[in-house]
Structures are given as C-alpha cells and as structure tokens.
Enzyme design. Structure first.
Site, PDB file in Angstrom:
ATOM      1  N   ARG A 420       0.721  -0.749   0.100  1.00  0.00           N
ATOM      2  CA  ARG A 420       0.011   0.167   0.013  1.00  0.00           C
ATOM      3  C   ARG A 420       0.682   1.609  -0.126  1.00  0.00           C
ATOM      4  O   ARG A 420       1.469   1.739   0.633  1.00  0.00           O
ATOM      5  CB  ARG A 420      -0.788   0.120   1.319  1.00  0.00           C
ATOM      6  CG  ARG A 420      -2.430   1.060   0.947  1.00  0.00           C
ATOM      7  CD  ARG A 420      -3.152   1.029   2.441  1.00  0.00           C
ATOM      8  NE  ARG A 420      -3.913  -0.415   2.511  1.00  0.00           N
ATOM      9  CZ  ARG A 420      -4.777  -0.799   2.186  1.00  0.00           C
ATOM     10  NH1 ARG A 420      -5.193   0.192   1.506  1.00  0.00           N
ATOM     11  NH2 ARG A 420      -4.941  -1.558   2.408  1.00  0.00           N
ATOM     12  N   HIS A 450       4.272 -10.677   1.833  1.00  0.00           N
ATOM     13  CA  HIS A 450       4.720  -9.856   3.013  1.00  0.00           C
ATOM     14  C   HIS A 450       6.241 -10.650   3.954  1.00  0.00           C
ATOM     15  O   HIS A 450       7.049 -10.016   4.512  1.00  0.00           O
ATOM     16  CB  HIS A 450       3.857 -10.272   4.045  1.00  0.00           C
ATOM     17  CG  HIS A 450       4.464  -8.699   5.265  1.00  0.00           C
ATOM     18  ND1 HIS A 450       5.273  -8.949   6.096  1.00  0.00           N
ATOM     19  CD2 HIS A 450       4.056  -7.131   5.060  1.00  0.00           C
ATOM     20  CE1 HIS A 450       4.918  -8.036   7.521  1.00  0.00           C
ATOM     21  NE2 HIS A 450       4.421  -6.926   6.284  1.00  0.00           N
TER      22      HIS A 450
END
Length: 701
Positions: A420, A450
């Site tokens: 993001r 991640h």
C-alpha cells in the site's frame, strides 16, 4: 473466559489512535530536540492521513452498506465508531496545534522565526516577491469557482487555499470578469489555489543579524495574493486551508487481456477518484465560504469533518530544514559493524562458517547490500531468489539484482505490487527489472507476500550450497536508517531448504508444503503459535519454567488474544512490547493478570517481530515478518524463522530485555489507554541508546 467480564478487548481503530497519541507525545516532550519535535508532528499528521485513507474508509464502507459491523468491530457499531474516531481526532488535532505553537516560541529563543504573511518586513518583501514570481507562480494552479459548471476534482491529501475575494462595487459591463460575476454572485469571487507538491513547503528567507527566518509556502502565497489575482479589482481577500482525504481502496477490473502490472497501475491511478472520507478545514474560515465549498463538494455527515488549524499537510514537517543547528536535531549514530563480519572481505566465506545477526540501524544495512553485490559478481553463484515488499526510491538492492541478471545468473524476484502506497514505485522497479531479464513473480491470488527472504545457490565442490538471509523488515536502504529490524544471515540447510519451498509455493500455489522449522502463513503460523502457547501452558501446570515474550508492531487477532488470556489464566507470565495496535487488555483479574504490556516510541521506529517461548528452560526464539493480526496469520505469506545459533539466541533475548527495562521512552499499555510513561527507581534506561551501547561493547569499544 468469564461471561460477565466487560472490555476484554480494545477496539483496533481506537488503539491505533492511541499509538498516534504516543507519537504526538514525542512532539510535546521537552527532552526531544526542537526540530525533531516538529518532525514528530509531521509523522503524527502523515499517520493520520493514512489512517483515514485505509481504516476510516473501511469502517465507512461498512456503515454505508447498512451493516453495523459489531462482529468485526467487537461490540460497537460502525456509525458509533466513526463518531468516536472523529471526536478523538478533533481533540488530538487541537493538542497538536498547541504543541506547534509551543515549539515555535521555543525556536525563537534559538533565533529561528517562522513568520506569516502579516509579519513580513520591508527587507524581506523583495525576496518573497521574486521567489513567488520565479518559483511558485509557474507551478500554481488556481481555479475560479464561479466560472466552473462542475466543481474541480480535489486531489487526495493535497492542500488547497480556499479564497474569497470581495469585489468593489463597480462591475465591468463586458468581458470575462462580468460573465464570472453574474454567474452566481455580483459581490464575491470564490477560488481555490492548489499548493504545489514539488515546491519546498518551507522557504528560508535571508538571515539578518544572526536571526533565521522561515515562511511557510502557504503564507508566501497569501502574501502574494495581489499578484496572483491582479486582474480582479477587490477590496478584501481571505484565504483558508482545506484538504480532502479519499478512500485508498484499490479496485481491480476484470479485463483478462491486461497484465497484473497494468491492472495495478490502472487501479492506483483510479485511486484519485476514491470517495472522500475526511474534510479538514481552517476553523477560522468564513462561514459562507465553508458552506459554499461543502455544498459544491457534496461533503455530508457521513464524512469526518475536522475543524483544524491554519495549515494542513503538516506531514511536511518531517522535512523541516535543520538550518545548520545541530543541537536542535538528534545526532546521527554511526552504524556499527557486526563482530567477526568485515565488509572488506567475502561475506559468503564468513557466513559459510556461522550465522550472523544484523540489527539495523545499530548495525549498518551495508551487509545486506554487500551480500547481493558479492553474489552478483561471484562466478560460482548460479541463482538468486528474493522477496521484495518496499524498496528505497534509489535502490542498491534492485541494482544488485539487475547486475546479477546481466552476469548470467538466474534471478527470481517475488515483488508485491500491492504494497500500500508503494504500488507505483514497485511497478517502476518491476518494469525495470523485467527489461533486464529478471524473472518476476507477482504473488499468490488472494494473498499479499509480506515475508522477507533471500536465497542464493552457489556451486561448491560440484554441488549447490545455499546461502541466505531472512528478515523482519523491508530490504530498503532508506528505512533501514530509522527502522529497527533483525536480519539473520545463514547457511543452515534446514532453514534454507524450507525457505526454498516458500519460493516454490509462489510458482505453484495449489501445492501446500510441510514445514518442520519455519512457521509459514497462511497455512501454519496460527496453528504453530497455538501449539507453542499450549506447550507453555503445559509447562506452567507441571511446574516447569514457562513464559512468553513477544515484540510486535500490532496485536489485534482476537483468537490469539484469547489464547494468551488462556495462558495467563494458567499462570504463564507474558511480557508484550507492542509498538502500535494492542487490542489485548492486560491486568484483568482471572483473565490477563499475568500479562504486562508496554510500547516504546522514540527516535527510531520499533519494527521487528520477535517471539520468545521459555520452553522449560531451553528457549525457542523466532524472528518474523508477521504481526499477530488476522491479515498476517491468514491472508499473507509470512515467514517466522527459528534461531538455532545459541549466541544469536542470547543476543535476541538480551535486546528484548533491554527494551523491556526502558523507563524513559516506554509507556504502559492498559485498558484506559492513557499512555502513562513508565517511571521507577531503577537506573534510567533509554532502550535505543542502551541497545547501541550493547553492540558497541560487543565490538570491544
């Protein structure tokens, strides 16, 4: 868990707001250098912008869908939560404005003056006019609203000056100005000035008699309004700041002909059209101007309407100039070498013998870059695999991978295009690496990648030997100077063989691998952590040494919180260091009385995830990319890596304990969320300074 106990959890959003309150505490702390205090104001403001773009926007979508959201929001409705958030933010904004005023007064004692348009002297006038005409005016976008059939699209988080010009009575009978005036009103013109993003927000004026002057760009524009609106004959002009924050949700189209890069790129561009979720305005704005704007913009009661101060986009304070006053900023630390691992020799030869731990920013991030650069030119290295989440704007990591590909090595990069607010940067690097022959993987459908891992394969004695590193943080040179993160360099075949399985999962995601050493989300982290907690419960009941120590960014998964409550009720002592969100309530009799929780906010951003389980006296220690949030456990690919080297294991426990003993920058986390600093009669320990000293001693200094 007893049914009659209330407040077993703290709402996630309200807990996050209290984390941001801790950031604001740093801005108000007299012991923090003055210009650093301004920068904490910037961090506080930037955090708040992202909160509204993401979390507030999510709750608003729940509310607009006609759902109360009680199941996911734990007991409160979406509409009630939106109202609570707005009230807290208004209070925090007011506190931040008072803090800025205090800092400005203190700066004046150091001969630094932040002036506004009403304080410009004759000596400064010529400089400001020239600066405006040559540097600001060419970049200025001005909308005359009366003349527009459709209200202009306001960009997300861009600050605008809302201008009202009150005209003289005499009105031209012909021409464009007459048309403007008769469109809506004969007395006033409303306009918007977009504050340029690529122009310095803080303009340093010529020094005089040892005094340094700064004018904020907004005020410089106010001072030069007569130049900008010279074609209008007006008797008065007022200009007040407004800002819109938009929903940052990415929406993807279903065009099968588009590549994933194209879809992400298109979605990032369309984000600019997201629904408004916050409208911030100068509380001193004229009522008629505010009413006019809100009607034209369609801002309604479901948006968070925040009366603010004279200036918005205070995130720019993060880049406030230091003006050469070194005593007003934190002195940079000199990143240390890792004992026994010289940057001048071959890293791979040293890592082949034993594991090493890098703890940035106490250690230099150069080890990570050197590892890849050495691998890029080593003829024996045949392949490199790495995950990328957020890269620096100028990335030596990316250039090293491209160098390796140019040297004929098979380079595989799993790059997360949905990181993001870094989507555009990652797309740019992805396209660049793709052009240079790097094999790119764009993740797994429905999952963000991640984890932070790298493996190289090197030919030695006719066989391929694996080297690698696993980290708690991004491979980013910029953030490595301010984020604390662990990175393990290893040749442990058990660990790297399983890490290689994770890379295979990226390519063949229908096949779920088994892991004996790593804890891997989304398939095994949750269940593995439950087993580890159950073992501590069992040990406690049997009278064996037990205990859990966790260092996390966030703890918000309710099932994991319940499991920690169960462990506490069974007598397991639990120490939590949680930087941000903590939905767990420590100290509830019969539920969490054996749990203590603190948060440390200081010069560096506490970013590592560290799990320590006492394990009957033989501690199990993991470094991880995963917080204990539902998204990290169930909707992301994460790696928690066991530490088998006894020296490194002790080092990690030591650094946890240093942080746990902090009685300068640590706050106690509790149900009332009042962020009380921990103070005691022990020797003062500021953990970030103490950690640096710990590593200095390891070097023999």
């Amino acid at each position: 868990m007893p049914e009659n106990i209330k407040n077993q959890y703290i709402n996630r959003e309200l807990s996050w707001l209290q984390f941001n309150a801790r950031v604001l505490q740093e801005a108000a702390d007299d012991t923090v250098p003055l210009l650093e205090r301004l920068r904490f104001i910037g961090i506080f403001s930037n955090n708040l912008d992202e909160f509204f773009k993401v979390r507030y926007a999510t709750i608003k979508r729940i509310d607009l869908a006609g759902k109360d959201g009680k199941n996911v929001l734990k007991g409160t409705t979406a509409s009630n939560l939106l109202e609570k958030i707005t009230k807290i933010v208004i209070k925090q904004q007011a506190a931040s404005l008072k803090t800025i005023d205090t800092i400005k007064r203190k700066l004046e004692k150091h001969n630094i003056f932040i002036i506004n348009e009403n304080e410009v002297t004759e000596d400064q006038d010529a400089f400001i006019r020239k600066y405006f005409i040559t540097k600001v005016s060419p970049a200025l976008v001005t909308y005359i609203l009366n003349d527009l059939e459709k209200f202009p699209h306001l960009k997300d988080s861009v600050a605008y000056l809302a201008v009202k010009l009150v005209l003289k009575d005499k009105i031209p009978k012909e021409g464009r100005i007459s048309k403007i005036l008769h469109h809506t009103t004969k007395e006033k013109i409303y306009a918007l000035i977009e504050i340029p993003k690529n122009t310095d927000r803080f303009v340093v004026l010529p020094e005089k008699e040892g005094k340094k002057y700064i004018i904020i760009l907004d005020d410089l524009i106010r001072y030069c309004m007569h130049i900008n609106f010279s074609i209008f004959d007006y008797v008065s002009a007022s200009a007040h700041m407004i800002k819109i924050t938009r929903d940052a949700q990415l929406d993807f189209d279903n065009d099968l002909s588009k590549s994933f890069i194209q879809k992400i790129s298109s979605s990032v561009k369309s984000r600019r059209d997201g629904e408004p979720v916050r409208f911030v305005y100068d509380k001193n704005i004229d009522k008629d101007t505010l009413q006019y704007l809100m009607e034209k913009m369609g801002v309604d009661n479901t948006d968070s309407i925040i009366p603010g101060g004279r200036y918005h986009n205070r995130r720019d304070y993060m880049n406030f100039p230091d003006l050469g006053n070194k005593e007003l900023i934190y002195q940079p630390i000199q990143p240390l070498e890792i004992p026994g691992l010289s940057l001048q020799g071959s890293l791979l030869k040293k890592i082949a013998v034993k594991d090493f731990l890098q703890y940035t920013p106490y250690h230099t991030f150069s080890y990570t870059v050197k590892f890849l650069r050495e691998s890029a030119i080593d003829p024996k290295v045949k392949s490199i695999k790495i995950t990328i989440y957020r890269l620096a704007s100028i990335s030596h990591i990316a250039s090293s991978l491209i160098n390796a590909a140019k040297n004929g090595k098979k380079v595989t990069v799993q790059i997360e295009l949905q990181a993001r607010f870094d989507e555009a940067a990652n797309i740019r690097y992805a396209e660049q690496m793709q052009r240079e022959g790097v094999h790119l993987i764009f993740g797994v459908t429905g999952l963000k990648v991640h984890c932070k891992a790298c493996i190289i394969e090197r030919e030695e004695k006719g066989k391929l030997k694996r080297y690698g590193f696993i980290s708690t943080g991004n491979f980013n040179e910029s953030t490595a100077r301010i984020y604390t993160d662990y990175t393990l360099f290893t040749t442990n075949e058990a660990i790297l063989k399983e890490t290689n399985k994770v890379f295979k999962f990226f390519e063949i995601n229908y096949k779920i691998n088994r892991y004996k050493h790593l804890l891997v989300s989304p398939h095994y982290t949750r269940s593995s952590l439950v087993k580890l907690i159950d073992e501590e419960i069992k040990n406690s009941k049997e009278g064996k040494p037990s205990g859990i120590k966790l260092k996390l960014n966030s703890l918000s998964d309710y099932d994991m919180i319940d499991k920690l409550y169960e462990a506490s009720a069974s007598g397991v002592k639990i120490d939590l260091i949680i930087r941000g969100i903590c939905c767990l309530v420590p100290g509830i009799p019969g539920i969490s009385e054996n749990i203590k929780a603190i948060s440390v906010v200081d010069k560096f951003l506490e970013h590592p995830r560290l799990y320590i389980f006492q394990n009957a006296g033989d501690p199990k220690v993991y470094i991880s990319s995963a917080d204990w949030m539902t998204r990290n456990l169930d909707r992301r690919v994460e790696i928690s890596c066991p530490i088998y080297d006894e020296d490194i294991k002790l080092e990690l426990i030591d650094t946890f304990d240093i942080c746990w003993r902090d009685n300068v920058k640590a706050r106690k986390l509790s149900e009332d969320q009042n962020n009380i600093y921990i103070r005691n009669d022990q020797e003062k320990i500021r953990s970030q300074i103490a950690t640096y000293d710990y590593y200095l001693k390891k070097l023999g200094n």
